[in-house]
Scaffold this active site. Sequence first.
Site, PDB file in Angstrom:
ATOM      1  N   LYS A 194       0.831  -1.213   0.000  1.00 47.68           N
ATOM      2  CA  LYS A 194       0.000   0.000   0.000  1.00 47.68           C
ATOM      3  C   LYS A 194       0.865   1.262   0.000  1.00 47.68           C
ATOM      4  O   LYS A 194       0.635   2.186  -0.772  1.00 47.68           O
ATOM      5  CB  LYS A 194      -0.938   0.017   1.222  1.00 47.68           C
ATOM      6  CG  LYS A 194      -1.901  -1.157   1.272  1.00 47.68           C
ATOM      7  CD  LYS A 194      -2.880  -1.021   2.427  1.00 47.68           C
ATOM      8  CE  LYS A 194      -2.256  -1.142   3.802  1.00 47.68           C
ATOM      9  NZ  LYS A 194      -1.832  -2.493   4.183  1.00 47.68           N
ATOM     10  N   ARG A 269      -9.309   0.826   9.420  1.00 47.17           N
ATOM     11  CA  ARG A 269      -8.943  -0.564   9.676  1.00 47.17           C
ATOM     12  C   ARG A 269     -10.010  -1.286  10.493  1.00 47.17           C
ATOM     13  O   ARG A 269      -9.861  -2.474  10.786  1.00 47.17           O
ATOM     14  CB  ARG A 269      -7.622  -0.602  10.445  1.00 47.17           C
ATOM     15  CG  ARG A 269      -6.406  -0.911   9.577  1.00 47.17           C
ATOM     16  CD  ARG A 269      -5.202  -0.852  10.500  1.00 47.17           C
ATOM     17  NE  ARG A 269      -4.066  -1.597  10.065  1.00 47.17           N
ATOM     18  CZ  ARG A 269      -2.985  -1.047   9.511  1.00 47.17           C
ATOM     19  NH1 ARG A 269      -2.969   0.226   9.225  1.00 47.17           N
ATOM     20  NH2 ARG A 269      -1.939  -1.781   9.231  1.00 47.17           N
ATOM     21  N   ARG A 308      11.529  -7.245   4.297  1.00 50.08           N
ATOM     22  CA  ARG A 308      11.548  -5.802   4.552  1.00 50.08           C
ATOM     23  C   ARG A 308      12.123  -5.504   5.939  1.00 50.08           C
ATOM     24  O   ARG A 308      12.831  -4.526   6.143  1.00 50.08           O
ATOM     25  CB  ARG A 308      10.112  -5.243   4.447  1.00 50.08           C
ATOM     26  CG  ARG A 308      10.019  -3.753   4.711  1.00 50.08           C
ATOM     27  CD  ARG A 308       8.650  -3.200   4.374  1.00 50.08           C
ATOM     28  NE  ARG A 308       7.695  -3.366   5.468  1.00 50.08           N
ATOM     29  CZ  ARG A 308       6.404  -2.995   5.415  1.00 50.08           C
ATOM     30  NH1 ARG A 308       5.918  -2.466   4.307  1.00 50.08           N
ATOM     31  NH2 ARG A 308       5.604  -3.164   6.443  1.00 50.08           N
ATOM     32  N   ARG A 314      11.722  -1.693  11.258  1.00 46.74           N
ATOM     33  CA  ARG A 314      10.428  -1.784  11.941  1.00 46.74           C
ATOM     34  C   ARG A 314      10.387  -3.022  12.817  1.00 46.74           C
ATOM     35  O   ARG A 314      10.528  -4.151  12.328  1.00 46.74           O
ATOM     36  CB  ARG A 314       9.290  -1.817  10.909  1.00 46.74           C
ATOM     37  CG  ARG A 314       8.945  -0.453  10.392  1.00 46.74           C
ATOM     38  CD  ARG A 314       7.820  -0.521   9.378  1.00 46.74           C
ATOM     39  NE  ARG A 314       6.588  -1.141   9.895  1.00 46.74           N
ATOM     40  CZ  ARG A 314       5.426  -1.074   9.267  1.00 46.74           C
ATOM     41  NH1 ARG A 314       5.335  -0.404   8.128  1.00 46.74           N
ATOM     42  NH2 ARG A 314       4.359  -1.661   9.773  1.00 46.74           N
ATOM     43  N   ARG A 326      -0.436  -9.418  13.197  1.00 46.77           N
ATOM     44  CA  ARG A 326      -0.990  -8.338  12.369  1.00 46.77           C
ATOM     45  C   ARG A 326      -1.989  -8.895  11.361  1.00 46.77           C
ATOM     46  O   ARG A 326      -3.010  -8.278  11.076  1.00 46.77           O
ATOM     47  CB  ARG A 326       0.138  -7.578  11.656  1.00 46.77           C
ATOM     48  CG  ARG A 326       0.845  -6.607  12.593  1.00 46.77           C
ATOM     49  CD  ARG A 326       2.229  -6.256  12.125  1.00 46.77           C
ATOM     50  NE  ARG A 326       2.238  -5.498  10.891  1.00 46.77           N
ATOM     51  CZ  ARG A 326       3.322  -5.351  10.112  1.00 46.77           C
ATOM     52  NH1 ARG A 326       4.451  -5.943  10.444  1.00 46.77           N
ATOM     53  NH2 ARG A 326       3.255  -4.622   9.029  1.00 46.77           N
TER      54      ARG A 326
HETATM   55  P1  AMP Z   1       1.074   0.043   8.828  1.00 47.64           P
HETATM   56  O1  AMP Z   1       2.243   0.919   8.630  1.00 47.64           O
HETATM   57  O2  AMP Z   1      -0.125   0.518   8.061  1.00 47.64           O
HETATM   58  O3  AMP Z   1       1.373  -1.396   8.572  1.00 47.64           O
HETATM   59  O4  AMP Z   1       0.643   0.163  10.370  1.00 47.64           O
HETATM   60  C1  AMP Z   1       1.519  -0.277  11.394  1.00 47.64           C
HETATM   61  C2  AMP Z   1       0.788  -0.323  12.725  1.00 47.64           C
HETATM   62  O5  AMP Z   1       0.272   0.982  13.045  1.00 47.64           O
HETATM   63  C3  AMP Z   1      -0.393  -1.255  12.797  1.00 47.64           C
HETATM   64  O6  AMP Z   1      -0.040  -2.595  13.025  1.00 47.64           O
HETATM   65  C4  AMP Z   1      -1.156  -0.630  13.972  1.00 47.64           C
HETATM   66  O7  AMP Z   1      -0.555  -0.969  15.196  1.00 47.64           O
HETATM   67  C5  AMP Z   1      -0.946   0.851  13.758  1.00 47.64           C
HETATM   68  N1  AMP Z   1      -2.027   1.413  12.904  1.00 47.64           N
HETATM   69  C6  AMP Z   1      -1.890   1.985  11.670  1.00 47.64           C
HETATM   70  N2  AMP Z   1      -3.071   2.383  11.180  1.00 47.64           N
HETATM   71  C7  AMP Z   1      -3.993   2.033  12.101  1.00 47.64           C
HETATM   72  C8  AMP Z   1      -5.399   2.150  12.168  1.00 47.64           C
HETATM   73  N3  AMP Z   1      -6.126   2.690  11.166  1.00 47.64           N
HETATM   74  N4  AMP Z   1      -6.035   1.705  13.280  1.00 47.64           N
HETATM   75  C9  AMP Z   1      -5.334   1.165  14.295  1.00 47.64           C
HETATM   76  N5  AMP Z   1      -4.013   0.996  14.284  1.00 47.64           N
HETATM   77  C10 AMP Z   1      -3.329   1.430  13.208  1.00 47.64           C
END
Ligand code: AMP
Length: 370
Positions: A194, A269, A308, A314, A326
């Site tokens: 994404k 989400r 990654r 990360r 996740r």
């Molecule tokens: P991402 O970079 O999109 O993979 O997000 C990494 C982490 O950020 C996720 O595993 C959540 O812990 C937190 N996070 C990101 N977006 C959301 C969201 N919309 N709602 C809740 N947690 C989020």
Amino acid sequence: MEIKLHDKIFTPYIEQDVIARIVKRLTTEVANDLKGEIPLFVGILNGSFLFAADFIRNYKGDCEITFVKFASYEGTTSTGNVKQLLGINEDLKGRTVVVLEDIVDTGNTLAEIYKIFEDKGVKALKIVTLFYKPLTYKKSLNIDYIGIAIPNTFILGYGLDYDGLGRNIPSIYQLENPNKMKNIVLFGPPGAGKGTQASALKDEFDLIHISTGDVFRFNIKNNTELGQLAKTFMDKGDLVPDEVTINMLQSEVETHPEAKGFIFDGFPRTEDQAKALDLFLAEKGMRIDAMIALEADEDTLVARLLERGKTSGRVDDQDESKIRNRFNEYETKTAPLKAYYTNQNKYVGVNGIGEIAEITTRLSEEIIKL
Ligand code: AMP
């Protein structure tokens, strides 16, 4: 899909299910305030007939309903145009009257309503309106219950018309905006690409890319209060609580008032986030045009994420159990959003396996259609 009525084009604005939730909330608020009373609901024709019907359908306590219509007639007095109310036959003395309006715009009709009920000896007069346009409202009269405040756009549907047409449309449309925005939810499981794709698409379509994950990581890096809060959840691969995430997303959108559109990456989400987003955008005259999903299988993605993790730094990419968590969060809380957007006819699935540029092309082809 846009529609044409008379000489004008209208585009979809507020979905049926969003309206339904707003109406339900209004009904509950009114019912809670009027416990033990038998209110007389007064729908103002023509516009409020659908709203009044749905409002009443949701109302649990005893109540009565009637409809009234304002008729203009040329008075002989120098004041000219005088409004007359047709249809109120009930004795209103001592009654709690609740007016149901579809929309309060300038407030002129509202002023008439106040004037007409003034000398009827009612116990209380309450005003409920589904839509309210704060930017055009010129009065200081009280509005007790507001469904949703919207910007100054011309709307129709759900009882509201454009020169007689459009009342039968179950959702709300707005007069076509020549600078129509494109607001996209970029969707897919962790590791679907994404972020990578959003970076390419934002330049191509001149959109603002909001990645909630990136915003959280930025806050963690800068050790803000928000960052400290989010970190405990993120490090484990859990979702950050809705309230925190929704507030953050809203303030991110608000920092870009001139945007031509947004790519939401990693948001919503959960279903509550999706609902909050619909409402928040509607209040700004905006809407989600599509959820575009990158579809890919879990095992391919877990391998991608571990790869990654070797360079991204990360924490949540480096441990397979956290990655699987996740995915578990995704399957249980996020995947149901596919149904949410499918119900709104907004879900578009795109094959997320292949070369990066090839996938960008697949996504672009979908965005162009919006
Ligand atoms: P991402 O970079 O999109 O993979 O997000 C990494 C982490 O950020 C996720 O595993 C959540 O812990 C937190 N996070 C990101 N977006 C959301 C969201 N919309 N709602 C809740 N947690 C989020």
